[in-house]
Design a protein around this motif. Sequence first.
Motif, PDB file in Angstrom:
ATOM      1  N   GLY A  27      -3.324   0.004  -4.152  1.00 30.39           N
ATOM      2  CA  GLY A  27      -2.183   0.103  -3.264  1.00 30.39           C
ATOM      3  C   GLY A  27      -0.999   0.738  -3.974  1.00 30.39           C
ATOM      4  O   GLY A  27      -1.125   1.282  -5.064  1.00 30.39           O
ATOM      5  N   PRO A  28       0.207   0.676  -3.396  1.00 32.44           N
ATOM      6  CA  PRO A  28       0.541  -0.050  -2.164  1.00 32.44           C
ATOM      7  C   PRO A  28       0.139   0.675  -0.880  1.00 32.44           C
ATOM      8  O   PRO A  28       0.179   0.110   0.189  1.00 32.44           O
ATOM      9  CB  PRO A  28       2.060  -0.184  -2.259  1.00 32.44           C
ATOM     10  CG  PRO A  28       2.484   1.028  -3.026  1.00 32.44           C
ATOM     11  CD  PRO A  28       1.409   1.261  -4.046  1.00 32.44           C
ATOM     12  N   VAL A  29      -0.230   1.975  -1.008  1.00 28.20           N
ATOM     13  CA  VAL A  29      -0.696   2.713   0.162  1.00 28.20           C
ATOM     14  C   VAL A  29      -1.919   3.519  -0.240  1.00 28.20           C
ATOM     15  O   VAL A  29      -2.169   3.793  -1.413  1.00 28.20           O
ATOM     16  CB  VAL A  29       0.394   3.656   0.732  1.00 28.20           C
ATOM     17  CG1 VAL A  29       1.580   2.869   1.258  1.00 28.20           C
ATOM     18  CG2 VAL A  29       0.829   4.680  -0.310  1.00 28.20           C
ATOM     19  N   MET A  30      -2.684   3.895   0.781  1.00 25.68           N
ATOM     20  CA  MET A  30      -3.818   4.783   0.570  1.00 25.68           C
ATOM     21  C   MET A  30      -3.814   5.830   1.661  1.00 25.68           C
ATOM     22  O   MET A  30      -3.199   5.655   2.725  1.00 25.68           O
ATOM     23  CB  MET A  30      -5.131   3.995   0.626  1.00 25.68           C
ATOM     24  CG  MET A  30      -5.414   3.401   1.980  1.00 25.68           C
ATOM     25  SD  MET A  30      -7.056   2.650   2.074  1.00 25.68           S
ATOM     26  CE  MET A  30      -7.102   2.179   3.816  1.00 25.68           C
ATOM     27  N   ASP A  31      -4.493   6.934   1.405  1.00 34.00           N
ATOM     28  CA  ASP A  31      -4.656   7.991   2.394  1.00 34.00           C
ATOM     29  C   ASP A  31      -5.708   7.546   3.405  1.00 34.00           C
ATOM     30  O   ASP A  31      -6.835   7.204   3.032  1.00 34.00           O
ATOM     31  CB  ASP A  31      -5.089   9.277   1.700  1.00 34.00           C
ATOM     32  CG  ASP A  31      -5.154  10.479   2.636  1.00 34.00           C
ATOM     33  OD1 ASP A  31      -5.284  10.288   3.860  1.00 34.00           O
ATOM     34  OD2 ASP A  31      -5.105  11.606   2.141  1.00 34.00           O
ATOM     35  N   SER A  32      -5.354   7.553   4.667  1.00 30.03           N
ATOM     36  CA  SER A  32      -6.287   7.106   5.696  1.00 30.03           C
ATOM     37  C   SER A  32      -7.432   8.093   5.904  1.00 30.03           C
ATOM     38  O   SER A  32      -8.428   7.770   6.547  1.00 30.03           O
ATOM     39  CB  SER A  32      -5.548   6.929   7.026  1.00 30.03           C
ATOM     40  OG  SER A  32      -5.115   8.184   7.517  1.00 30.03           O
TER      41      SER A  32
END
Length: 218
Positions: A27-32
């Motif tokens: 994380g905190p984000v990932m590529d969808s």
Amino acid sequence: MSLPERLVPLLDQFDFARRRLTDRLTGPVMDSGNGTDVEVGPVTDAEYLWEPVPDCWSVRRHADGPGPRATVLVGAGEWGRDTTPPPHPAPPPFTTIAWRLNHLSEMLALRADHTNGSRRLTRDDFPVAGDVATALPAFDAAATAWREALLSVDDEALDRVGHCTYPHGSDPEEPFLEIVWWMNQELLHHGAEIALLRDLHRLRAQGLSSGSGRARGV
């Protein structure tokens, strides 16, 4: 040394797959998949070692011995990874995130060593990570070593049979370009498996907290 043109798209693919798996784990984000950022929390030890079905293969302390249908624990240190000498069980056992990530890290590290390193390391030399805090840096180090190995080759080496002497695959009989492609395939498919296991663990936890009987059966 300039990068061989044939290697450029494979190296780009490797970098993309490595970044996507790392983001999916940390994380905190990932590529969808379409360029949109999706929030994701860091993987926990509970997820890492989660056995969603009976008789999973995983990583275990050497002192505890191998799990069901495994006959040995490979790897250096306190922990080892379930396996058995060929032929492997059929159908193959279901494997945990821990098993898959250690397997992937081991392949990257050992193939790097057998490309531009000592050419001596075996599975028994590779430390198996028993927790996330150890596994994530180990994966990063192994992926970095493999990338550096790729940067060390020229166009002639890509066609050389046995340029990589990794002892646990067909490397001695394959042109190195085929091994590069294969390692990308390993990273992509194990990364997808790990991502799915993370989703299942998250949904299971949500179901348990809401009291869903169906979720409790997962």
